[in-house]
Write a protein that holds these residues in place. Structure first.
Motif, PDB file in Angstrom:
ATOM      1  N   LEU A  97      -4.196   2.568  -2.963  1.00 53.03           N
ATOM      2  CA  LEU A  97      -4.241   1.551  -2.797  1.00 53.03           C
ATOM      3  C   LEU A  97      -3.184   0.854  -2.868  1.00 53.03           C
ATOM      4  O   LEU A  97      -2.898  -0.005  -2.576  1.00 53.03           O
ATOM      5  N   ILE A  98      -2.196   1.639  -3.487  1.00 50.38           N
ATOM      6  CA  ILE A  98      -0.787   1.109  -3.833  1.00 50.38           C
ATOM      7  C   ILE A  98      -0.290   1.184  -1.759  1.00 50.38           C
ATOM      8  O   ILE A  98       0.722   0.083  -1.327  1.00 50.38           O
ATOM      9  N   ALA A  99      -1.061   2.121  -0.806  1.00 48.87           N
ATOM     10  CA  ALA A  99      -0.315   2.594   0.375  1.00 48.87           C
ATOM     11  C   ALA A  99      -1.197   1.425   1.225  1.00 48.87           C
ATOM     12  O   ALA A  99      -0.497   0.863   1.925  1.00 48.87           O
ATOM     13  N   THR A 100      -1.682   1.099   0.738  1.00 45.02           N
ATOM     14  CA  THR A 100      -2.836  -0.340   1.283  1.00 45.02           C
ATOM     15  C   THR A 100      -2.340  -1.329   1.239  1.00 45.02           C
ATOM     16  O   THR A 100      -1.411  -2.386   2.350  1.00 45.02           O
ATOM     17  N   MET A 101      -1.398  -1.182   0.259  1.00 41.57           N
ATOM     18  CA  MET A 101      -0.944  -3.029  -0.499  1.00 41.57           C
ATOM     19  C   MET A 101       0.383  -2.649   0.505  1.00 41.57           C
ATOM     20  O   MET A 101       1.437  -3.742   0.638  1.00 41.57           O
ATOM     21  N   ILE A 102       1.422  -2.088   0.210  1.00 32.93           N
ATOM     22  CA  ILE A 102       2.473  -1.829   0.919  1.00 32.93           C
ATOM     23  C   ILE A 102       2.652  -1.959   2.698  1.00 32.93           C
ATOM     24  O   ILE A 102       2.981  -2.310   3.360  1.00 32.93           O
ATOM     25  N   LEU A 103       1.539  -1.460   3.643  1.00 36.54           N
ATOM     26  CA  LEU A 103       1.069  -2.038   4.644  1.00 36.54           C
ATOM     27  C   LEU A 103       0.592  -3.048   4.900  1.00 36.54           C
ATOM     28  O   LEU A 103       0.946  -3.686   5.821  1.00 36.54           O
ATOM     29  N   TYR A 104       0.029  -3.585   3.790  1.00 36.40           N
ATOM     30  CA  TYR A 104      -0.893  -4.909   3.501  1.00 36.40           C
ATOM     31  C   TYR A 104       0.683  -6.190   3.804  1.00 36.40           C
ATOM     32  O   TYR A 104       0.673  -7.160   4.098  1.00 36.40           O
ATOM     33  N   SER A 105       1.569  -5.661   2.792  1.00 39.57           N
ATOM     34  CA  SER A 105       3.304  -6.588   2.837  1.00 39.57           C
ATOM     35  C   SER A 105       3.532  -6.551   4.200  1.00 39.57           C
ATOM     36  O   SER A 105       4.597  -7.711   4.576  1.00 39.57           O
ATOM     37  N   LEU A 106       3.768  -4.922   4.875  1.00 38.34           N
ATOM     38  CA  LEU A 106       4.325  -5.047   6.300  1.00 38.34           C
ATOM     39  C   LEU A 106       3.439  -5.832   7.633  1.00 38.34           C
ATOM     40  O   LEU A 106       4.134  -6.648   8.010  1.00 38.34           O
ATOM     41  N   ILE A 107       2.018  -5.632   6.993  1.00 37.78           N
ATOM     42  CA  ILE A 107       1.525  -6.071   9.036  1.00 37.78           C
ATOM     43  C   ILE A 107      -0.054  -7.315   8.492  1.00 37.78           C
ATOM     44  O   ILE A 107      -0.416  -7.298   7.317  1.00 37.78           O
ATOM     45  N   PRO A 108       1.060  -8.413   8.794  1.00 37.25           N
ATOM     46  CA  PRO A 108      -0.054 -10.014   8.446  1.00 37.25           C
ATOM     47  C   PRO A 108      -1.884  -9.218   8.853  1.00 37.25           C
ATOM     48  O   PRO A 108      -1.680  -8.258  10.342  1.00 37.25           O
ATOM     49  N   SER A 109      -2.547  -9.630   7.851  1.00 35.54           N
ATOM     50  CA  SER A 109      -3.893  -9.429   7.981  1.00 35.54           C
ATOM     51  C   SER A 109      -5.068 -10.338   8.599  1.00 35.54           C
ATOM     52  O   SER A 109      -5.929  -9.575   8.140  1.00 35.54           O
ATOM     53  N   GLY A 110      -4.671 -11.837   8.183  1.00 33.26           N
ATOM     54  CA  GLY A 110      -5.372 -13.061   8.438  1.00 33.26           C
ATOM     55  C   GLY A 110      -7.158 -12.783   7.077  1.00 33.26           C
ATOM     56  O   GLY A 110      -6.386 -11.868   6.231  1.00 33.26           O
ATOM     57  N   ASN A 111      -7.721 -13.129   7.348  1.00 35.81           N
ATOM     58  CA  ASN A 111      -8.979 -13.786   6.283  1.00 35.81           C
ATOM     59  C   ASN A 111      -9.734 -12.795   6.669  1.00 35.81           C
ATOM     60  O   ASN A 111     -10.553 -12.508   5.220  1.00 35.81           O
ATOM     61  N   GLY A 112      -9.781 -11.666   7.122  1.00 41.01           N
ATOM     62  CA  GLY A 112     -10.765 -10.762   7.584  1.00 41.01           C
ATOM     63  C   GLY A 112     -11.898 -10.652   7.667  1.00 41.01           C
ATOM     64  O   GLY A 112     -12.386  -9.413   7.561  1.00 41.01           O
ATOM     65  N   THR A 113     -12.356 -12.065   8.519  1.00 42.24           N
ATOM     66  CA  THR A 113     -13.625 -12.154   8.777  1.00 42.24           C
ATOM     67  C   THR A 113     -13.604 -11.902   9.774  1.00 42.24           C
ATOM     68  O   THR A 113     -14.531 -12.153  11.047  1.00 42.24           O
ATOM     69  N   SER A 114     -12.683 -12.624  10.744  1.00 35.36           N
ATOM     70  CA  SER A 114     -12.491 -12.380  12.230  1.00 35.36           C
ATOM     71  C   SER A 114     -12.394 -11.263  12.928  1.00 35.36           C
ATOM     72  O   SER A 114     -11.710 -10.350  12.739  1.00 35.36           O
ATOM     73  N   TRP A 115     -12.439 -11.446  14.296  1.00 32.86           N
ATOM     74  CA  TRP A 115     -12.099  -9.643  14.688  1.00 32.86           C
ATOM     75  C   TRP A 115     -11.511  -9.339  15.087  1.00 32.86           C
ATOM     76  O   TRP A 115     -10.898  -8.110  14.516  1.00 32.86           O
ATOM     77  N   GLU A 116     -10.185 -10.277  14.949  1.00 32.37           N
ATOM     78  CA  GLU A 116      -9.223  -9.674  15.215  1.00 32.37           C
ATOM     79  C   GLU A 116      -8.678  -9.343  13.913  1.00 32.37           C
ATOM     80  O   GLU A 116      -7.806  -7.848  13.338  1.00 32.37           O
ATOM     81  N   SER A 117      -8.568  -9.782  12.805  1.00 35.37           N
ATOM     82  CA  SER A 117      -8.192  -9.848  11.102  1.00 35.37           C
ATOM     83  C   SER A 117      -9.277  -8.696  10.846  1.00 35.37           C
ATOM     84  O   SER A 117      -8.331  -7.737   9.961  1.00 35.37           O
ATOM     85  N   ALA A 118     -10.305  -7.889  11.160  1.00 32.85           N
ATOM     86  CA  ALA A 118     -11.116  -7.112  10.705  1.00 32.85           C
ATOM     87  C   ALA A 118     -10.652  -6.369  11.137  1.00 32.85           C
ATOM     88  O   ALA A 118     -10.730  -5.314  10.502  1.00 32.85           O
ATOM     89  N   LEU A 119      -9.943  -6.164  12.117  1.00 36.11           N
ATOM     90  CA  LEU A 119      -9.933  -4.595  12.957  1.00 36.11           C
ATOM     91  C   LEU A 119      -7.948  -4.787  12.202  1.00 36.11           C
ATOM     92  O   LEU A 119      -8.110  -2.891  12.273  1.00 36.11           O
ATOM     93  N   VAL A 120      -7.216  -5.819  12.042  1.00 28.60           N
ATOM     94  CA  VAL A 120      -5.889  -4.827  11.183  1.00 28.60           C
ATOM     95  C   VAL A 120      -6.511  -4.736  10.090  1.00 28.60           C
ATOM     96  O   VAL A 120      -5.740  -3.519   9.682  1.00 28.60           O
ATOM     97  N   VAL A 121      -7.728  -4.971   9.090  1.00 27.58           N
ATOM     98  CA  VAL A 121      -7.650  -4.789   7.533  1.00 27.58           C
ATOM     99  C   VAL A 121      -8.296  -3.268   7.901  1.00 27.58           C
ATOM    100  O   VAL A 121      -7.883  -2.172   7.072  1.00 27.58           O
ATOM    101  N   GLY A 122      -9.001  -2.948   8.812  1.00 30.23           N
ATOM    102  CA  GLY A 122      -9.430  -1.427   9.278  1.00 30.23           C
ATOM    103  C   GLY A 122      -8.152  -0.719   9.677  1.00 30.23           C
ATOM    104  O   GLY A 122      -8.425   0.438   8.707  1.00 30.23           O
ATOM    105  N   PHE A 123      -7.553  -0.840  10.406  1.00 31.53           N
ATOM    106  CA  PHE A 123      -6.236  -0.139  10.807  1.00 31.53           C
ATOM    107  C   PHE A 123      -5.413   0.178   9.677  1.00 31.53           C
ATOM    108  O   PHE A 123      -5.085   0.996   9.067  1.00 31.53           O
ATOM    109  N   ILE A 124      -5.233  -0.947   8.274  1.00 30.33           N
ATOM    110  CA  ILE A 124      -4.028  -0.598   7.571  1.00 30.33           C
ATOM    111  C   ILE A 124      -4.949  -0.188   6.341  1.00 30.33           C
ATOM    112  O   ILE A 124      -4.749   0.783   5.814  1.00 30.33           O
ATOM    113  N   GLU A 125      -6.399  -0.116   6.052  1.00 30.67           N
ATOM    114  CA  GLU A 125      -7.193   0.519   4.809  1.00 30.67           C
ATOM    115  C   GLU A 125      -7.104   1.884   5.305  1.00 30.67           C
ATOM    116  O   GLU A 125      -6.693   2.820   4.432  1.00 30.67           O
TER     117      GLU A 125
END
Length: 347
Positions: free
Chosen positions: A158-186
């Protein structure tokens, strides 16, 4: 005539599904290094769930992983795995949740709510974790090690996830682009922690990777679900609880096994392992499953009876069954090599 035509159509549909399943397992099995269809026998695998077991049976499973209780390679069972203890753990946690819910509903005790959140978040991921603990035929990871990975590893991911979220814009997590970024980060955050613990415990078997990955994914899932429930209420808990049968615990187990597949035996995980095809295919599968899970797909059909989630759960478990087969194949291969080596020495 109508009945005959209907029977033929049903048979064609069954054959199509059977071929589709065979093609999927064969493709995934090729990622593990074997060009064969994997036969899946759910009833056989979980047949022991319905058989009587006593306390001694359970305790015998929980005491493994120490210097005195880790079996030699020759003593490892390469027979098809048949886990059962996880079902008892789930029943225990489920009944505890029901009792807490009664305490809340009948006596209006708000003190029961934190317990409901904790037990409800824990029930499915932790039960799955016990299943992976059972199918680790090498019996080389103790309960203490497992709890360390589950708690510390879950929080670290979870800590590593928060660090990556602070470095990579992820959007709202529901559009396919944002969902892909969220999947990659977590999934990347969990993968890094999985690799750390595999190196720390010097693990070398596919079943070890499945178990360590499941432990970190289960910890991630429990803490995340508890956090979301605190924000959005108990309805969120109920939804995420049943969906946990095919999300973080499964995705992380897939990545853990893939890390073992990609690294050299008795060598630590390195950066070069992370770009090996044996790892990348399963890693991208985990990211893809996560991204499509989060994606708010514009297809009304997928909302019927949670079709989107059930399809993704099925694909995730398909990968687990293929990797379980690869783990058993690995155990048989290692035992065969040991027997050959001893016969050559003896000759």
């Amino acid at each position: 005539m109508a009945d005959k035509a209907k029977s033929k159509a049903t048979k064609r549909h069954f054959n199509y599904q059977h071929h589709l399943l065979d093609d999927a397992t064969k493709e995934m099995n090729e990622w593990t290094g074997e060009n064969k269809v994997v036969e899946i026998h759910l009833l056989s695998m979980f047949s022991s769930v319905f058989k009587p077991h006593n306390l001694d049976d359970a305790e015998a499973l929980f005491i493994v992983g120490t210097k005195e209780t880790t079996p030699s390679l020759e003593a490892v069972s390469a027979a098809p795995v048949k886990p059962w203890l996880f079902s008892r753990v789930f029943a225990l946690l489920g009944s505890s949740f029901v009792l807490l819910a009664l305490l809340f509903l009948v006596f209006r005790s708000n003190n029961a709510v934190p317990g409901m959140i904790f037990i409800g978040s824990l029930a499915v991921p932790f039960s799955l974790l016990i299943m992976f603990f059972e199918i680790n035929v090498f019996r080389n990871i103790s309960v203490y090690q497992l709890m360390t990975v589950f708690l510390v590893g879950g929080i670290l991911s979870l800590i590593a996830t928060m660090i990556l979220y602070s470095l990579i814009p992820s959007g709202n997590g529901t559009s396919w682009e944002s969902a892909l970024v969220v999947g990659f980060i977590e999934e990347t955050a969990k993968m890094l922690v999985i690799a750390y613990f595999i190196n720390r415990f010097r693990l070398n078997y596919i079943f070890n990777g499945l178990l360590i990955g499941a432990a970190i994914g289960a910890g991630f899932a429990v803490f995340e679900t508890a956090g979301y429930t605190g924000q959005y209420g108990l309805v969120t808990l109920l939804m995420r609880s049943w969906q946990a049968i095919g999300t973080h615990t499964i995705w992380s187990a897939i990545m853990g096994a893939a890390i073992i597949l990609a690294k050299e035996r008795h060598e630590p995980v390195t950066g070069s392992n992370m770009v090996a095809p044996k790892f990348l295919r399963f890693y991208l599968l985990a990211i893809g499953l996560h991204a499509i899970w989060d994606w708010n797909a514009p297809f009304a059909l997928l909302d019927i009876l949670y079709l989107q989630q059930w399809v993704l759960i099925s694909i995730g478990w398909l990968a687990i069954f293929v990797l379980t087969n690869a783990g058993l194949r690995e155990a048989r291969t290692l035992q065969g090599q040991r027997i050959l080596k001893h016969s050559q020495i003896g000759g």
